[in-house]
Design a protein around this motif. Structure first.
Motif, PDB file in Angstrom:
ATOM      1  N   UNK A 237       0.828  -1.201   0.000  1.00  0.00           N
ATOM      2  CA  UNK A 237       0.000   0.000   0.000  1.00  0.00           C
ATOM      3  C   UNK A 237       0.867   1.258   0.000  1.00  0.00           C
ATOM      4  N   UNK A 238       0.531   2.191  -0.866  1.00  0.00           N
ATOM      5  CA  UNK A 238       1.254   3.458  -0.954  1.00  0.00           C
ATOM      6  C   UNK A 238       0.926   4.304   0.268  1.00  0.00           C
ATOM      7  N   UNK A 239       1.955   4.927   0.858  1.00  0.00           N
ATOM      8  CA  UNK A 239       1.788   5.785   2.015  1.00  0.00           C
ATOM      9  C   UNK A 239       1.721   7.251   1.604  1.00  0.00           C
ATOM     10  N   UNK A 240       1.145   8.054   2.478  1.00  0.00           N
ATOM     11  CA  UNK A 240       1.038   9.490   2.251  1.00  0.00           C
ATOM     12  C   UNK A 240       1.505  10.232   3.491  1.00  0.00           C
ATOM     13  N   UNK A 241       2.354  11.219   3.302  1.00  0.00           N
ATOM     14  CA  UNK A 241       2.809  12.056   4.409  1.00  0.00           C
ATOM     15  C   UNK A 241       2.959  13.486   3.942  1.00  0.00           C
ATOM     16  N   UNK A 242       3.314  14.374   4.858  1.00  0.00           N
ATOM     17  CA  UNK A 242       3.598  15.763   4.525  1.00  0.00           C
ATOM     18  C   UNK A 242       5.048  16.053   4.844  1.00  0.00           C
ATOM     19  N   UNK A 243       5.700  16.782   3.952  1.00  0.00           N
ATOM     20  CA  UNK A 243       7.133  17.012   4.098  1.00  0.00           C
ATOM     21  C   UNK A 243       7.440  18.465   3.780  1.00  0.00           C
ATOM     22  N   UNK A 244       8.277  19.062   4.607  1.00  0.00           N
ATOM     23  CA  UNK A 244       8.663  20.442   4.379  1.00  0.00           C
ATOM     24  C   UNK A 244       8.488  21.287   5.622  1.00  0.00           C
ATOM     25  N   UNK A 245       8.972  22.523   5.589  1.00  0.00           N
ATOM     26  CA  UNK A 245       8.875  23.418   6.748  1.00  0.00           C
ATOM     27  C   UNK A 245       7.454  23.913   6.947  1.00  0.00           C
ATOM     28  N   UNK A 246       7.155  24.461   8.118  1.00  0.00           N
ATOM     29  CA  UNK A 246       5.802  24.956   8.400  1.00  0.00           C
ATOM     30  C   UNK A 246       5.317  25.923   7.327  1.00  0.00           C
ATOM     31  N   UNK A 247       4.071  25.768   6.945  1.00  0.00           N
ATOM     32  CA  UNK A 247       3.371  26.552   5.915  1.00  0.00           C
ATOM     33  C   UNK A 247       3.834  26.223   4.497  1.00  0.00           C
ATOM     34  N   UNK A 248       4.853  25.376   4.360  1.00  0.00           N
ATOM     35  CA  UNK A 248       5.336  24.992   3.032  1.00  0.00           C
ATOM     36  C   UNK A 248       5.300  23.477   2.841  1.00  0.00           C
ATOM     37  N   UNK A 249       4.547  22.791   3.673  1.00  0.00           N
ATOM     38  CA  UNK A 249       4.495  21.343   3.577  1.00  0.00           C
ATOM     39  C   UNK A 249       3.907  20.910   2.231  1.00  0.00           C
ATOM     40  N   UNK A 250       4.451  19.832   1.684  1.00  0.00           N
ATOM     41  CA  UNK A 250       3.928  19.271   0.449  1.00  0.00           C
ATOM     42  C   UNK A 250       3.586  17.803   0.689  1.00  0.00           C
ATOM     43  N   UNK A 251       2.453  17.374   0.153  1.00  0.00           N
ATOM     44  CA  UNK A 251       2.084  15.972   0.311  1.00  0.00           C
ATOM     45  C   UNK A 251       3.095  15.104  -0.424  1.00  0.00           C
ATOM     46  N   UNK A 252       3.417  13.978   0.185  1.00  0.00           N
ATOM     47  CA  UNK A 252       4.439  13.097  -0.366  1.00  0.00           C
ATOM     48  C   UNK A 252       3.946  11.656  -0.323  1.00  0.00           C
TER      49      UNK A 252
END
Length: 284
Positions: A237-252
């Protein structure tokens, strides 16, 4: 999702429509430039710089626009109905005798002397799709921050310009690299950058952005947009997370099997569950 290849294609089309022509209408619909009229100016050239689009005028000025997440330029023949969105979304109109270029939801619109373009784009790293692409310089910039997460580093336009979130996640999957791995721990960083550029080169002549070689919607990406669905390679199963500094997070998105961590990373990023973004480390 506008990325470097989207801007490249838009620039090519606007170059064909506008280069060498006199503007019969050059209208801004933003407060800071509402009184500026470009009517009568000659368009010298239109070119991309990473995710920025530059329209150079014959009078020594440059118009810069940025798409960000939702911007676009639409090109019509005079008299054709515009259909890029409601009228209140229009930010610019550049018209000649033969074409009408309408900018919807554009961002970072600025008009500067061409000699001052560096003030707008001088901070950018080598342009992935530019004629002056420099792989060695891009790698040097990436390696200058060895502790940065690779998924953050390749999105940083100061390292290399043009790569967006789609090509980030798809490239890292194809190269078997965990998004939260440190730059220093990526075994073949050159292969990652080269793969991203190859994908973008393959897609730059058309609006569709396929990384699988299949243009059909739902089959065009390996991991992007596929949270919880089986990996096309291993079935995990593919996972989903958020990556990046505050207010600039990008879904990954990533496959925890095909992109298993081979070096120490943030342990919480490794145990994310579909639908629940894991906590991740921020910029160091």
């Amino acid at each position: 999702m506008p990325e470097g290849d989207t801007v490249w294609l838009a620039a090519q089309r606007m170059q064909t429509a506008l280069a060498g022509a006199v503007l019969r209408r050059g209208e801004f619909r933003i407060p800071q430039l509402a009184t500026v009229d470009l009517t009568g100016a000659t368009v010298r050239e239109v070119l991309p710089r990473g995710k920025h689009l530059l329209v150079r005028l014959g009078d020594g000025r440059t118009l810069r626009t940025h798409f960000r997440m939702d911007g676009s330029w639409h090109i019509y023949r005079p008299g054709t109905k515009w259909h890029g969105g409601p009228a209140y979304d229009i930010r610019m109109i550049l018209s000649t005798d033969e074409w009408e270029c309408v900018g919807y939801r554009l961002h970072d619109i600025e008009l500067v002397e061409t000699s001052e373009e560096d003030r707008l784009v001088g901070h950018l790293g080598p342009d992935v799709l530019g004629p002056d692409w420099d792989l060695d310089e891009a790698l040097r910039r990436l390696r200058a921050s060895p502790d940065e997460q690779v998924g953050v580093a390749i999105l940083d336009q100061r390292n290399l310009a043009g790569i967006g979130n789609l090509y980030k996640v798809e490239t890292l999957f194809l190269c078997g690299v965990h998004p939260w791995a440190r730059v220093a721990d990526v075994g073949n960083l050159e292969a990652v950058v080269t793969r991203a550029r190859t994908l973008m080169l393959a897609n730059r002549h058309h609006p569709e952005q396929s990384t699988t070689g299949i243009a059909r919607r739902g089959q065009d990406h390996w991991v992007a947009g596929r949270k919880g669905r089986p990996c096309r390679r291993c079935g995990t199963a593919i996972l989903l997370g958020e990556q990046g500094p505050p207010t600039q997070e990008r879904v990954t998105w990533w496959c925890p099997s095909c992109q298993a961590a081979t070096s120490p990373i943030d342990p919480q990023a490794r145990t994310g569950e579909p639908g629940r973004p894991p906590p991740v480390t921020l910029y160091r």
